[in-house]
Design an enzyme around this catalytic site. Structure first.
Site, PDB file in Angstrom:
ATOM      1  N   ASP A  21       0.833  -1.205   0.000  1.00 12.46           N
ATOM      2  CA  ASP A  21       0.000   0.000   0.000  1.00 12.46           C
ATOM      3  C   ASP A  21       0.869   1.257   0.000  1.00 12.46           C
ATOM      4  O   ASP A  21       1.970   1.248   0.543  1.00 12.46           O
ATOM      5  CB  ASP A  21      -0.915  -0.030   1.240  1.00 12.46           C
ATOM      6  CG  ASP A  21      -2.051   0.966   1.129  1.00 12.46           C
ATOM      7  OD1 ASP A  21      -2.313   1.468   0.016  1.00 12.46           O
ATOM      8  OD2 ASP A  21      -2.683   1.255   2.166  1.00 12.46           O
ATOM      9  N   GLY A  24       0.196   5.438  -4.434  1.00 12.69           N
ATOM     10  CA  GLY A  24      -0.388   6.717  -4.841  1.00 12.69           C
ATOM     11  C   GLY A  24       0.186   7.873  -4.028  1.00 12.69           C
ATOM     12  O   GLY A  24       0.589   8.906  -4.571  1.00 12.69           O
ATOM     13  N   ARG A  25       0.259   7.665  -2.705  1.00 18.15           N
ATOM     14  CA  ARG A  25       0.778   8.729  -1.821  1.00 18.15           C
ATOM     15  C   ARG A  25       2.249   8.994  -2.101  1.00 18.15           C
ATOM     16  O   ARG A  25       2.710  10.132  -2.084  1.00 18.15           O
ATOM     17  CB  ARG A  25       0.582   8.335  -0.347  1.00 18.15           C
ATOM     18  CG  ARG A  25      -0.791   8.675   0.184  1.00 18.15           C
ATOM     19  CD  ARG A  25      -1.085   7.958   1.458  1.00 18.15           C
ATOM     20  NE  ARG A  25      -1.406   6.557   1.199  1.00 18.15           N
ATOM     21  CZ  ARG A  25      -1.419   5.612   2.145  1.00 18.15           C
ATOM     22  NH1 ARG A  25      -1.116   5.923   3.386  1.00 18.15           N
ATOM     23  NH2 ARG A  25      -1.747   4.380   1.832  1.00 18.15           N
ATOM     24  N   HIS A  38       2.902   3.296  -8.961  1.00 17.27           N
ATOM     25  CA  HIS A  38       2.734   1.872  -9.280  1.00 17.27           C
ATOM     26  C   HIS A  38       3.979   1.351 -10.000  1.00 17.27           C
ATOM     27  O   HIS A  38       4.440   0.241  -9.729  1.00 17.27           O
ATOM     28  CB  HIS A  38       1.492   1.654 -10.141  1.00 17.27           C
ATOM     29  CG  HIS A  38       0.214   2.053  -9.454  1.00 17.27           C
ATOM     30  ND1 HIS A  38      -0.032   1.735  -8.133  1.00 17.27           N
ATOM     31  CD2 HIS A  38      -0.874   2.753  -9.877  1.00 17.27           C
ATOM     32  CE1 HIS A  38      -1.219   2.224  -7.789  1.00 17.27           C
ATOM     33  NE2 HIS A  38      -1.741   2.844  -8.827  1.00 17.27           N
ATOM     34  N   SER A  66      -7.299  -5.481  -5.725  1.00 16.68           N
ATOM     35  CA  SER A  66      -8.479  -6.004  -5.037  1.00 16.68           C
ATOM     36  C   SER A  66      -9.706  -5.867  -5.931  1.00 16.68           C
ATOM     37  O   SER A  66      -9.715  -5.085  -6.885  1.00 16.68           O
ATOM     38  CB  SER A  66      -8.707  -5.244  -3.726  1.00 16.68           C
ATOM     39  OG  SER A  66      -9.155  -3.936  -4.020  1.00 16.68           O
ATOM     40  N   TRP A  70     -11.348  -2.149  -8.806  1.00 14.08           N
ATOM     41  CA  TRP A  70     -11.983  -1.895 -10.120  1.00 14.08           C
ATOM     42  C   TRP A  70     -12.724  -0.563 -10.119  1.00 14.08           C
ATOM     43  O   TRP A  70     -13.009  -0.003 -11.166  1.00 14.08           O
ATOM     44  CB  TRP A  70     -12.972  -3.019 -10.475  1.00 14.08           C
ATOM     45  CG  TRP A  70     -12.333  -4.336 -10.796  1.00 14.08           C
ATOM     46  CD1 TRP A  70     -12.462  -5.496 -10.078  1.00 14.08           C
ATOM     47  CD2 TRP A  70     -11.483  -4.659 -11.908  1.00 14.08           C
ATOM     48  NE1 TRP A  70     -11.732  -6.509 -10.668  1.00 14.08           N
ATOM     49  CE2 TRP A  70     -11.129  -6.018 -11.799  1.00 14.08           C
ATOM     50  CE3 TRP A  70     -10.971  -3.922 -12.991  1.00 14.08           C
ATOM     51  CZ2 TRP A  70     -10.293  -6.668 -12.725  1.00 14.08           C
ATOM     52  CZ3 TRP A  70     -10.144  -4.563 -13.901  1.00 14.08           C
ATOM     53  CH2 TRP A  70      -9.818  -5.916 -13.769  1.00 14.08           C
ATOM     54  N   ARG A  72     -11.642   2.258  -9.118  1.00 14.15           N
ATOM     55  CA  ARG A  72     -10.737   3.415  -9.281  1.00 14.15           C
ATOM     56  C   ARG A  72     -10.967   4.055 -10.648  1.00 14.15           C
ATOM     57  O   ARG A  72     -11.575   3.446 -11.529  1.00 14.15           O
ATOM     58  CB  ARG A  72      -9.290   2.943  -9.178  1.00 14.15           C
ATOM     59  CG  ARG A  72      -8.954   2.513  -7.779  1.00 14.15           C
ATOM     60  CD  ARG A  72      -7.481   2.437  -7.568  1.00 14.15           C
ATOM     61  NE  ARG A  72      -7.243   2.193  -6.152  1.00 14.15           N
ATOM     62  CZ  ARG A  72      -6.065   2.243  -5.581  1.00 14.15           C
ATOM     63  NH1 ARG A  72      -4.990   2.536  -6.288  1.00 14.15           N
ATOM     64  NH2 ARG A  72      -5.939   2.018  -4.289  1.00 14.15           N
ATOM     65  N   LEU A 132      10.353 -20.668  -4.622  1.00 14.39           N
ATOM     66  CA  LEU A 132       9.291 -19.786  -4.100  1.00 14.39           C
ATOM     67  C   LEU A 132       8.014 -19.854  -4.942  1.00 14.39           C
ATOM     68  O   LEU A 132       8.074 -19.754  -6.170  1.00 14.39           O
ATOM     69  CB  LEU A 132       9.814 -18.342  -4.110  1.00 14.39           C
ATOM     70  CG  LEU A 132       8.801 -17.263  -3.708  1.00 14.39           C
ATOM     71  CD1 LEU A 132       8.544 -17.305  -2.207  1.00 14.39           C
ATOM     72  CD2 LEU A 132       9.288 -15.876  -4.116  1.00 14.39           C
TER      73      LEU A 132
HETATM   74  C1  FPP Z   1      -1.647   0.156  -3.533  1.00 15.61           C
HETATM   75  O1  FPP Z   1      -1.249   1.496  -3.486  1.00 15.61           O
HETATM   76  C2  FPP Z   1      -1.212  -0.482  -4.758  1.00 15.61           C
HETATM   77  C3  FPP Z   1      -2.003  -1.025  -5.729  1.00 15.61           C
HETATM   78  C4  FPP Z   1      -3.482  -1.041  -5.657  1.00 15.61           C
HETATM   79  C5  FPP Z   1      -1.449  -1.601  -6.933  1.00 15.61           C
HETATM   80  C6  FPP Z   1      -0.263  -2.482  -6.669  1.00 15.61           C
HETATM   81  C7  FPP Z   1       0.327  -2.862  -7.933  1.00 15.61           C
HETATM   82  C8  FPP Z   1       1.643  -2.879  -8.169  1.00 15.61           C
HETATM   83  C9  FPP Z   1       2.700  -2.554  -7.204  1.00 15.61           C
HETATM   84  C10 FPP Z   1       2.073  -3.346  -9.469  1.00 15.61           C
HETATM   85  C11 FPP Z   1       2.551  -4.733  -9.237  1.00 15.61           C
HETATM   86  C12 FPP Z   1       2.588  -5.520 -10.439  1.00 15.61           C
HETATM   87  C13 FPP Z   1       2.899  -6.822 -10.398  1.00 15.61           C
HETATM   88  C14 FPP Z   1       2.960  -7.594 -11.633  1.00 15.61           C
HETATM   89  C15 FPP Z   1       3.158  -7.546  -9.144  1.00 15.61           C
HETATM   90  P1  FPP Z   1      -2.368   2.606  -3.586  1.00 15.61           P
HETATM   91  O2  FPP Z   1      -2.535   2.955  -5.014  1.00 15.61           O
HETATM   92  O3  FPP Z   1      -3.621   2.137  -2.913  1.00 15.61           O
HETATM   93  O4  FPP Z   1      -1.693   3.777  -2.796  1.00 15.61           O
HETATM   94  P2  FPP Z   1      -2.422   4.904  -1.914  1.00 15.61           P
HETATM   95  O5  FPP Z   1      -3.067   4.185  -0.763  1.00 15.61           O
HETATM   96  O6  FPP Z   1      -1.292   5.764  -1.493  1.00 15.61           O
HETATM   97  O7  FPP Z   1      -3.406   5.604  -2.787  1.00 15.61           O
END
Ligand code: FPP
Length: 246
Positions: A21, A24-25, A38, A66, A70, A72, A132
């Site tokens: 998590d 975005g921040r 991302h 999650s 979808w 977003r 793994l």
């Molecule tokens: C959460 O941060 C992150 C996600 C919802 C996306 C995670 C995806 C990746 C790291 C890409 C990974 C790709 C592979 C193939 C493993 P957020 O966007 O919710 O952050 P925020 O809470 O700061 O808004």
């Protein structure tokens, strides 16, 4: 001494689950678009997978997207899907070198066809690997998984394959997406949020929870080692007394 050197290898958890998590921040802090976060989150995934392999971890399960994600903005969802396709494509060779077997759980039929194709190809190619097991939770909702398990058990009862009296925890577990995996002993969440967010609700019944304020794009294998070290300092009692477990 570094955390890695302080880890007691015979007492390694078998399965670590991570809620990645804060992408975005992290991007916002730098005045960039969320997608930039991302993209950098993928670098953390690569480093953490490498770190997990170095410790011979058996299972790593990453909350990648999650069912709720979808909802977003469409552009962000498209960008994450594109990123997934390109990352999986690029990482296959690395997985083969590191003996990593890719796996996915969730409502995978919801994924765009191109993404599902790339994912299935990587799962198939890496299926020969014995190291793994890297599971991506994609379009994943734990409540849906539980409902899905209840439905498949009900169908077995209806068709006479299963007796109601034979339904127990083991039968239930065998009907979850994670049927062939041990439960995670350690769940890590980044970004300073103290929530489970519909992730592996059944499976984490006895997991140790570890929260860090680091945002996912800043998380590296050293942070994974710190979490494992912290986990190993805890006393896991499973409802018993301290005297009993010692
Ligand atoms: C959460 O941060 C992150 C996600 C919802 C996306 C995670 C995806 C990746 C790291 C890409 C990974 C790709 C592979 C193939 C493993 P957020 O966007 O919710 O952050 P925020 O809470 O700061 O808004």
């Amino acid at each position: 001494m570094e955390y890695k050197d302080q880890i007691d290898l015979p007492r390694m958890p078998n399965h670590i689950a991570i809620i990645m998590d804060g992408n975005g921040r992290w991007a916002k802090e730098q005045g960039k678009l969320r997608v930039f976060g991302h993209h950098n989150g993928v670098l953390s995934v690569r480093d953490v997978v490498e770190g997990a392999c170095e410790l011979d971890l058996k299972y790593l399960t990453l909350y990648t997207f999650s069912s709720e994600n979808w909802n977003r903005p469409k552009l962000e969802v498209m960008a994450i899907m594109e990123l997934m396709v390109s990352t999986i494509h690029k990482e296959i060779n690395n997985f083969m070198k590191k003996n990593v077997r890719l796996n996915a759980i969730g409502d995978l039929d919801m994924l765009p066809p191109k993404c599902l194709r790339e994912l299935n190809k990587a799962i198939e190619t890496t299926s020969v690997n014995t190291g793994l097991v890297l599971t991506l939770a994609l379009s994943y909702s734990s409540r849906r998984e539980i409902v899905f398990a209840a439905k498949s058990i009900a169908a077995k009862v209806q068709s006479g394959q299963l007796n109601i009296d034979d339904i127990n925890e083991e039968v239930f577990e065998n009907n979850l997406y994670t049927a062939d995996m041990p439960d995670p002993e350690l769940l890590i969440r980044t970004s300073g949020e103290y929530r489970i967010s519909n992730y592996l609700l059944w499976q984490i019944a006895y997991a140790e929870l570890y929260f860090t304020s680091k945002l996912w794009p800043d998380f590296r294998k050293e942070d994974l080692y710190e979490a494992i070290y912290n986990y190993q300092k805890r006393e896991r009692r499973f409802g018993m007394t301290s005297e009993q477990v010692n």
